[in-house]
Design an enzyme around this catalytic site. Structure first.
Site, mmCIF file in Angstrom:
data_model
loop_
_atom_site.group_PDB
_atom_site.id
_atom_site.type_symbol
_atom_site.label_atom_id
_atom_site.label_comp_id
_atom_site.label_asym_id
_atom_site.label_seq_id
_atom_site.Cartn_x
_atom_site.Cartn_y
_atom_site.Cartn_z
ATOM 1 N N ALA A 12 0.848 -1.185 0.000
ATOM 2 C CA ALA A 12 0.000 0.000 0.000
ATOM 3 C C ALA A 12 0.888 1.240 0.000
ATOM 4 O O ALA A 12 2.109 1.155 0.118
ATOM 5 C CB ALA A 12 -0.917 -0.015 1.218
ATOM 6 N N GLU A 41 -2.073 -8.995 -1.568
ATOM 7 C CA GLU A 41 -3.499 -9.218 -1.356
ATOM 8 C C GLU A 41 -4.271 -9.086 -2.662
ATOM 9 O O GLU A 41 -5.214 -9.834 -2.922
ATOM 10 C CB GLU A 41 -4.032 -8.249 -0.304
ATOM 11 C CG GLU A 41 -3.486 -8.536 1.087
ATOM 12 C CD GLU A 41 -4.164 -7.728 2.158
ATOM 13 O OE1 GLU A 41 -4.979 -8.296 2.911
ATOM 14 O OE2 GLU A 41 -3.878 -6.517 2.267
ATOM 15 N N GLU A 49 3.102 -6.750 6.929
ATOM 16 C CA GLU A 49 2.436 -5.688 7.686
ATOM 17 C C GLU A 49 2.829 -5.648 9.164
ATOM 18 O O GLU A 49 2.817 -4.571 9.779
ATOM 19 C CB GLU A 49 0.909 -5.842 7.572
ATOM 20 C CG GLU A 49 0.337 -5.410 6.240
ATOM 21 C CD GLU A 49 0.312 -6.510 5.196
ATOM 22 O OE1 GLU A 49 -0.378 -6.352 4.179
ATOM 23 O OE2 GLU A 49 0.985 -7.548 5.402
#
Length: 248
Positions: free
Chosen positions: A62, A108, A128
Protein backbone atom coordinates in the site's frame (compact mmCIF):
# COMPACT_ATOMS: atom_id res chain seq x y z
CA UNK A 1 -1.72 7.41 -16.21
CA UNK A 2 -1.58 5.17 -13.12
CA UNK A 3 -3.56 2.36 -14.77
CA UNK A 4 -2.87 1.29 -18.34
CA UNK A 5 -5.78 -0.47 -20.05
CA UNK A 6 -4.94 -2.65 -23.06
CA UNK A 7 -7.75 -4.43 -24.88
CA UNK A 8 -7.14 -7.70 -26.71
CA UNK A 9 -9.40 -10.11 -28.55
CA UNK A 10 -11.63 -11.44 -25.78
CA UNK A 11 -9.59 -10.20 -22.83
CA UNK A 12 -8.14 -7.06 -21.28
CA UNK A 13 -4.84 -6.29 -19.54
CA UNK A 14 -4.76 -3.83 -16.63
CA UNK A 15 -1.25 -2.62 -15.79
CA UNK A 16 -0.48 -0.85 -12.51
CA UNK A 17 1.71 2.06 -13.55
CA UNK A 18 3.41 3.82 -10.65
CA UNK A 19 6.93 2.48 -11.26
CA UNK A 20 8.69 5.12 -9.17
CA UNK A 21 6.73 3.77 -6.17
CA UNK A 22 7.10 0.14 -7.29
CA UNK A 23 3.40 0.37 -8.21
CA UNK A 24 2.31 0.84 -4.59
CA UNK A 25 -1.47 0.75 -4.34
CA UNK A 26 -2.63 4.20 -3.30
CA UNK A 27 -6.37 4.80 -3.04
CA UNK A 28 -6.61 6.40 -6.48
CA UNK A 29 -4.98 3.42 -8.18
CA UNK A 30 -7.09 0.92 -6.26
CA UNK A 31 -10.21 2.90 -7.22
CA UNK A 32 -9.14 2.85 -10.87
CA UNK A 33 -8.69 -0.94 -10.80
CA UNK A 34 -12.05 -1.46 -9.10
CA UNK A 35 -13.83 0.92 -11.46
CA UNK A 36 -12.38 -0.64 -14.59
CA UNK A 37 -13.21 -4.14 -13.40
CA UNK A 38 -16.77 -2.94 -12.79
CA UNK A 39 -16.98 -1.76 -16.40
CA UNK A 40 -15.39 -4.91 -17.77
CA UNK A 41 -17.83 -7.04 -15.79
CA UNK A 42 -20.60 -5.56 -17.96
CA UNK A 43 -18.67 -5.82 -21.24
CA UNK A 44 -19.51 -9.03 -23.12
CA UNK A 45 -16.45 -8.54 -25.34
CA UNK A 46 -14.21 -9.05 -22.30
CA UNK A 47 -14.18 -12.60 -20.96
CA UNK A 48 -11.02 -12.48 -18.83
CA UNK A 49 -8.66 -9.91 -17.30
CA UNK A 50 -4.92 -9.93 -16.64
CA UNK A 51 -3.51 -7.77 -13.83
CA UNK A 52 0.17 -6.85 -14.05
CA UNK A 53 2.61 -4.20 -12.87
CA UNK A 54 4.82 -1.89 -14.90
CA UNK A 55 8.60 -2.01 -15.08
CA UNK A 56 9.50 -5.13 -13.14
CA UNK A 57 7.23 -5.07 -10.08
CA UNK A 58 3.63 -6.08 -9.47
CA UNK A 59 2.87 -3.87 -6.45
CA UNK A 60 5.12 -3.33 -3.44
CA UNK A 61 2.34 -2.81 -0.92
CA UNK A 62 0.00 0.00 0.00
CA UNK A 63 1.01 3.65 -0.08
CA UNK A 64 2.67 4.22 3.32
CA UNK A 65 1.97 7.93 3.13
CA UNK A 66 -1.75 7.26 3.18
CA UNK A 67 -1.56 4.94 6.18
CA UNK A 68 0.78 7.01 8.35
CA UNK A 69 -1.82 9.43 9.74
CA UNK A 70 -4.89 7.21 9.40
CA UNK A 71 -6.62 6.17 12.62
CA UNK A 72 -9.28 3.56 13.31
CA UNK A 73 -12.13 6.03 12.74
CA UNK A 74 -10.82 6.78 9.25
CA UNK A 75 -10.15 3.09 8.69
CA UNK A 76 -13.78 2.23 9.40
CA UNK A 77 -14.98 4.59 6.66
CA UNK A 78 -12.05 4.04 4.30
CA UNK A 79 -13.19 4.05 0.63
CA UNK A 80 -10.60 1.34 -0.02
CA UNK A 81 -12.95 -1.19 1.59
CA UNK A 82 -15.51 -0.61 -1.16
CA UNK A 83 -12.78 -0.83 -3.82
CA UNK A 84 -11.55 -4.17 -2.44
CA UNK A 85 -15.13 -5.44 -2.36
CA UNK A 86 -15.64 -4.44 -5.99
CA UNK A 87 -12.49 -6.31 -7.03
CA UNK A 88 -13.64 -9.38 -5.09
CA UNK A 89 -16.99 -9.21 -6.84
CA UNK A 90 -15.54 -9.27 -10.38
CA UNK A 91 -17.39 -12.26 -11.88
CA UNK A 92 -15.01 -13.24 -14.70
CA UNK A 93 -11.63 -14.99 -14.63
CA UNK A 94 -8.95 -12.72 -13.15
CA UNK A 95 -5.28 -13.57 -13.70
CA UNK A 96 -2.37 -11.95 -11.83
CA UNK A 97 0.94 -11.84 -13.74
CA UNK A 98 3.52 -11.23 -11.02
CA UNK A 99 7.08 -10.09 -11.57
CA UNK A 100 9.20 -8.54 -8.82
CA UNK A 101 7.60 -7.47 -5.57
CA UNK A 102 4.02 -8.31 -4.61
CA UNK A 103 3.96 -7.29 -0.97
CA UNK A 104 1.27 -6.31 1.50
CA UNK A 105 -1.70 -4.89 -0.37
CA UNK A 106 -0.02 -5.82 -3.65
CA UNK A 107 0.09 -9.48 -2.61
CA UNK A 108 -3.50 -9.22 -1.36
CA UNK A 109 -4.51 -7.99 -4.81
CA UNK A 110 -2.71 -10.91 -6.46
CA UNK A 111 -4.39 -13.30 -4.02
CA UNK A 112 -7.78 -12.04 -5.22
CA UNK A 113 -6.97 -13.32 -8.69
CA UNK A 114 -8.33 -16.69 -9.70
CA UNK A 115 -5.01 -17.71 -11.23
CA UNK A 116 -1.56 -16.40 -10.30
CA UNK A 117 1.35 -16.62 -12.74
CA UNK A 118 4.80 -15.94 -11.28
CA UNK A 119 7.92 -14.88 -13.13
CA UNK A 120 11.44 -15.76 -11.92
CA UNK A 121 11.85 -12.46 -10.05
CA UNK A 122 8.56 -12.69 -8.11
CA UNK A 123 8.83 -12.05 -4.38
CA UNK A 124 5.66 -12.43 -2.29
CA UNK A 125 4.93 -11.45 1.28
CA UNK A 126 2.62 -9.93 3.88
CA UNK A 127 5.06 -7.84 5.95
CA UNK A 128 2.44 -5.69 7.69
CA UNK A 129 3.53 -6.77 11.18
CA UNK A 130 6.79 -4.92 10.47
CA UNK A 131 4.63 -1.77 10.52
CA UNK A 132 2.59 -2.70 13.58
CA UNK A 133 -0.34 -3.77 11.42
CA UNK A 134 -1.88 -6.91 9.90
CA UNK A 135 -3.19 -7.59 6.39
CA UNK A 136 -6.39 -5.59 5.97
CA UNK A 137 -7.96 -6.89 2.76
CA UNK A 138 -8.36 -10.58 3.52
CA UNK A 139 -4.84 -11.61 2.54
CA UNK A 140 -4.26 -13.74 5.61
CA UNK A 141 -7.45 -15.72 5.06
CA UNK A 142 -6.82 -16.25 1.35
CA UNK A 143 -3.22 -17.25 1.97
CA UNK A 144 -4.33 -19.76 4.62
CA UNK A 145 -6.85 -21.27 2.20
CA UNK A 146 -4.13 -21.75 -0.41
CA UNK A 147 -1.01 -22.58 1.59
CA UNK A 148 -2.43 -23.95 4.83
CA UNK A 149 -2.44 -22.58 8.35
CA UNK A 150 1.20 -23.28 9.22
CA UNK A 151 2.63 -21.54 6.17
CA UNK A 152 0.19 -18.63 6.32
CA UNK A 153 0.97 -18.12 10.01
CA UNK A 154 4.67 -18.23 9.25
CA UNK A 155 4.37 -15.54 6.59
CA UNK A 156 1.96 -13.24 8.44
CA UNK A 157 3.66 -13.37 11.85
CA UNK A 158 7.27 -13.14 10.63
CA UNK A 159 6.72 -11.02 7.52
CA UNK A 160 8.76 -13.55 5.54
CA UNK A 161 9.07 -12.89 1.81
CA UNK A 162 9.14 -15.99 -0.39
CA UNK A 163 10.30 -16.56 -3.95
CA UNK A 164 8.43 -17.90 -6.96
CA UNK A 165 9.56 -21.51 -6.54
CA UNK A 166 8.41 -21.60 -2.93
CA UNK A 167 5.05 -20.01 -3.76
CA UNK A 168 4.44 -22.56 -6.49
CA UNK A 169 5.42 -25.47 -4.24
CA UNK A 170 3.09 -24.17 -1.50
CA UNK A 171 0.13 -23.96 -3.87
CA UNK A 172 -0.13 -20.16 -3.77
CA UNK A 173 0.45 -19.78 -7.50
CA UNK A 174 -0.97 -21.79 -10.38
CA UNK A 175 1.96 -21.33 -12.76
CA UNK A 176 5.59 -20.25 -12.94
CA UNK A 177 6.79 -18.91 -16.29
CA UNK A 178 9.91 -17.24 -17.64
CA UNK A 179 7.71 -14.40 -18.92
CA UNK A 180 4.74 -14.11 -16.57
CA UNK A 181 2.89 -11.49 -18.61
CA UNK A 182 3.19 -13.35 -21.91
CA UNK A 183 2.09 -16.60 -20.27
CA UNK A 184 -0.84 -14.84 -18.56
CA UNK A 185 -1.90 -13.30 -21.87
CA UNK A 186 -1.91 -16.69 -23.57
CA UNK A 187 -3.88 -18.11 -20.65
CA UNK A 188 -6.44 -15.28 -20.83
CA UNK A 189 -6.85 -15.86 -24.57
CA UNK A 190 -7.48 -19.57 -23.94
CA UNK A 191 -10.06 -18.78 -21.27
CA UNK A 192 -11.76 -16.26 -23.56
CA UNK A 193 -12.52 -19.11 -25.96
CA UNK A 194 -14.29 -21.15 -23.28
CA UNK A 195 -17.96 -20.92 -22.30
CA UNK A 196 -18.25 -17.61 -20.39
CA UNK A 197 -21.34 -18.51 -18.37
CA UNK A 198 -19.74 -21.75 -17.26
CA UNK A 199 -16.54 -19.95 -16.23
CA UNK A 200 -18.47 -17.41 -14.17
CA UNK A 201 -20.52 -20.15 -12.50
CA UNK A 202 -17.35 -22.08 -11.71
CA UNK A 203 -15.72 -18.96 -10.25
CA UNK A 204 -18.73 -18.26 -8.02
CA UNK A 205 -18.52 -21.78 -6.61
CA UNK A 206 -14.75 -21.67 -6.11
CA UNK A 207 -14.46 -18.30 -4.41
CA UNK A 208 -17.29 -18.65 -1.89
CA UNK A 209 -15.74 -17.19 1.26
CA UNK A 210 -16.24 -17.24 5.01
CA UNK A 211 -17.30 -13.66 5.57
CA UNK A 212 -16.87 -13.71 9.35
CA UNK A 213 -13.14 -14.50 9.18
CA UNK A 214 -12.58 -11.77 6.61
CA UNK A 215 -14.50 -9.28 8.76
CA UNK A 216 -12.43 -10.14 11.84
CA UNK A 217 -9.21 -9.62 9.90
CA UNK A 218 -10.35 -6.19 8.73
CA UNK A 219 -11.50 -5.20 12.22
CA UNK A 220 -8.08 -6.10 13.60
CA UNK A 221 -6.39 -3.97 10.96
CA UNK A 222 -8.60 -0.97 11.72
CA UNK A 223 -8.05 -1.22 15.49
CA UNK A 224 -4.26 -1.29 15.04
CA UNK A 225 -4.32 1.99 13.11
CA UNK A 226 -4.53 3.84 16.46
CA UNK A 227 -1.66 1.98 18.12
CA UNK A 228 1.68 3.53 19.06
CA UNK A 229 3.37 0.48 17.55
CA UNK A 230 1.84 1.30 14.15
CA UNK A 231 3.17 4.86 14.39
CA UNK A 232 6.64 3.54 15.32
CA UNK A 233 6.53 1.00 12.49
CA UNK A 234 5.80 3.69 9.91
CA UNK A 235 8.54 6.01 11.22
CA UNK A 236 11.07 3.16 11.30
CA UNK A 237 10.16 2.17 7.74
CA UNK A 238 10.73 5.74 6.54
CA UNK A 239 13.99 6.03 8.48
CA UNK A 240 15.15 2.64 7.17
CA UNK A 241 15.77 1.21 10.65
CA UNK A 242 14.37 -1.61 12.73
CA UNK A 243 11.27 -0.61 14.72
CA UNK A 244 11.24 -0.73 18.52
CA UNK A 245 7.75 -1.99 19.38
CA UNK A 246 6.38 -1.54 22.92
CA UNK A 247 3.05 -3.32 22.67
CA UNK A 248 1.06 -0.10 22.94
Amino acid sequence: MDLIITKHDGWTALTLNRPAQKNALNTALLAAVAGELGRLAMDPACRAVVLAGAEGNFAAGADIGEIADKGSAEGATDPRKAHWAAIRAFPKPLIAAVEGFALGGGFELALMADLMVLGPSARLGLPETNLGLIPGAGGGQRLMALAGRARATRMVLTGEIIDAETALAWGIAAYRAEDALAFAGDLAARLARRAPLALMAAKRALVAERGLALDLEREGFEALLDSEDKAEGIVAFREKRKPEFKGQ
